[in-house]
Write an enzyme that holds these catalytic residues in place. Structure first.
Site, PDB file in Angstrom:
ATOM      1  NE  ARG A 144     -16.218  14.128   6.681  1.00 49.13           N
ATOM      2  CZ  ARG A 144     -16.941  15.128   7.198  1.00 49.13           C
ATOM      3  NH1 ARG A 144     -16.915  15.365   8.470  1.00 49.13           N
ATOM      4  NH2 ARG A 144     -17.707  15.868   6.430  1.00 49.13           N
ATOM      5  CE  LYS A 149      -5.514  31.509 -15.724  1.00 47.76           C
ATOM      6  NZ  LYS A 149      -4.051  31.610 -15.722  1.00 47.76           N
ATOM      7  CG  HIS A 196     -14.750   8.584  -1.391  1.00 52.06           C
ATOM      8  ND1 HIS A 196     -13.407   8.823  -1.214  1.00 52.06           N
ATOM      9  CD2 HIS A 196     -15.398   9.451  -0.574  1.00 52.06           C
ATOM     10  CE1 HIS A 196     -13.261   9.809  -0.334  1.00 52.06           C
ATOM     11  NE2 HIS A 196     -14.444  10.201   0.071  1.00 52.06           N
TER      12      HIS A 196
HETATM   13  C1  NCD Z   1     -18.277  11.491   1.138  1.00 54.88           C
HETATM   14  C2  NCD Z   1     -18.031  11.935  -0.297  1.00 54.88           C
HETATM   15  O1  NCD Z   1     -17.453  12.998  -0.534  1.00 54.88           O
HETATM   16  O2  NCD Z   1     -18.384  11.170  -1.171  1.00 54.88           O
HETATM   17  N1  NCD Z   1     -17.674  12.341   2.076  1.00 54.88           N
HETATM   18  C3  NCD Z   1     -16.443  11.999   2.559  1.00 54.88           C
HETATM   19  O3  NCD Z   1     -15.465  12.056   1.848  1.00 54.88           O
HETATM   20  N2  NCD Z   1     -16.356  11.548   3.820  1.00 54.88           N
HETATM   21  C4  NCD Z   1     -19.720  11.264   1.422  1.00 54.88           C
HETATM   22  C5  NCD Z   1     -20.705  12.347   1.109  1.00 54.88           C
HETATM   23  O4  NCD Z   1     -20.341  13.462   0.717  1.00 54.88           O
HETATM   24  O5  NCD Z   1     -21.890  12.083   1.299  1.00 54.88           O
END
Ligand code: NCD
Length: 357
Positions: free
Chosen positions: A51, A80, A129
């Site tokens: 995503r 590398k 995130h």
């Molecule tokens: C999330 C992540 O990568 O932290 N995924 C995402 O980007 N929608 C959640 C997850 O991986 O559990």
């Protein structure tokens, strides 16, 4: 130039401005179709993604720009031994904007420090995130008409998941009430709880079981168990079924409670819920495209919306960050650096991975 690394480096009003821009893009995408003509987005993904990477790439293409990058660190010069700092210097020559996802906490901040172009954190280990949080907050506010005062249950692996860490900060910024629902050993880390308290005065309640709180929730936000980050002494098989959400577990919810999930799901969210009117996770994920279009416009100066990071004092100290997954422990040229989050000046948090000193 502004980077987008921690959600809490921005003010609520600016994020609301981004949501309004997202509404405009969603209703008239044609008006934005050539806004980024001539601009290049680099997606540097050192960790798996579906995503985040594809929605960023689609967002740039839908704005008329171009994309380049890699989806596997093994094909980049990291294999590398190239440092993040040198990669940042190189990619700044090739792109106008960078999105990075990396298995070390704080890697996105390092890239931002050494890049000549804006950097977006697409997920750094179990730290943050923030663009997931943008789409989560946007979805909640558009579905429920507000965020302030809502009871949001964040359920699952709150220790190793990065999405819940950023989400909690975003919710607290908007005045949402956070109820953590986590199995033993997978509770939200102390440094995140402290960050919430210091920055927003947020008090976070933690419970073991959904049953006791389900009828109070306006939002149930489910997270998967982060198998790839679990320590060896934790048994994935044993924990994985302990908090699976089924139609039965949400039987006594408010009729208009919404169920969210950052996806991918494994077994913590039953497929039987997909047709339930409370389930909005696919709509949530679709919003990711539009919010990322808005973010790209803001960071490339293509919208009447500037994101101005909150100024915080940074200090270098000869004290190692306590997080073994912190980028400062892995990239030799970095000096441990802390930011002071409160006016009292006592609370120092690693500027890279967010750990408290
Ligand atoms: C999330 C992540 O990568 O932290 N995924 C995402 O980007 N929608 C959640 C997850 O991986 O559990």
């Amino acid at each position: 130039m502004s980077d987008f690394i921690f959600i809490d480096r921005f003010k609520r009003e600016e994020i609301e401005g981004l949501f309004e821009l997202t509404d405009d893009i969603k209703s008239r995408p044609d008006l934005f179709a050539s806004k980024c003509r001539g601009k290049i987005l680099a997606t540097l993904f050192y960790e798996p993604s579906t995503r985040t990477r594809l929605s960023f790439e689609s967002a740039m293409l839908r704005l008329g720009g171009s994309v380049l990058g890699f989806a596997d660190a093994k094909v980049s010069s990291a294999a590398k031994g190239e440092t993040i700092a040198d990669t940042a210097r190189m990619v700044s020559n090739y792109a106008d904007l960078i999105v990075i996802r990396h298995p070390l906490a704080g890697a996105a901040q390092v890239m931002a420090d050494y890049s000549e172009v804006p950097v977006i954190n697409g997920g750094d280990d179990s730290n943050q995130h923030p663009t997931q949080t943008l789409l989560d907050l946007y979805t909640i506010s558009r579905c429920k008409g507000r965020i302030e005062g809502l009871n949001v249950g964040i359920c699952g692996d709150l220790r190793y998941g990065r999405a819940p860490h950023s989400l909690a900060l975003g919710l607290a910024m908007f005045g949402g009430k956070i109820i953590n629902i986590a199995p033993q050993g997978l509770e939200m880390p102390r440094h995140v709880i402290e960050r919430l308290r210091i920055l927003y005065g947020a008090d976070v309640e933690t419970v073991r079981d959904l049953k006791g709180v389900i009828s109070d929730l306006d939002v149930l936000y489910v997270n998967r168990l982060q198998k790839e980050r679990l320590p060896e002494d934790m048994d994935y098989e044993e924990i994985k079924d302990s908090y699976a959400i089924t139609p039965n577990s949400i039987r006594s919810s408010k009729p208009d409670m919404i169920i969210m999930h950052p996806l991918p799901r494994v077994n913590e969210l039953s497929y039987e819920l997909d047709g339930d009117s409370r389930a909005i996770y696919f709509e949530q994920s679709r919003n990711g495209l539009f919010i990322r279009m808005a973010l790209i416009l803001a960071l490339t100066g293509k919208a009447h919306l500037e994101l101005n990071p909150v100024e915080r004092e940074r200090i270098e100290l000869e004290v190692k960050c306590g997080n073994p997954r912190c980028v400062t422990d892995h990239e030799p040229y970095l000096h441990p650096t802390y930011e002071i989050l409160s006016s009292e000046g006592e609370e120092k948090f690693c500027v890279y991975c967010g750990y408290r000193l």
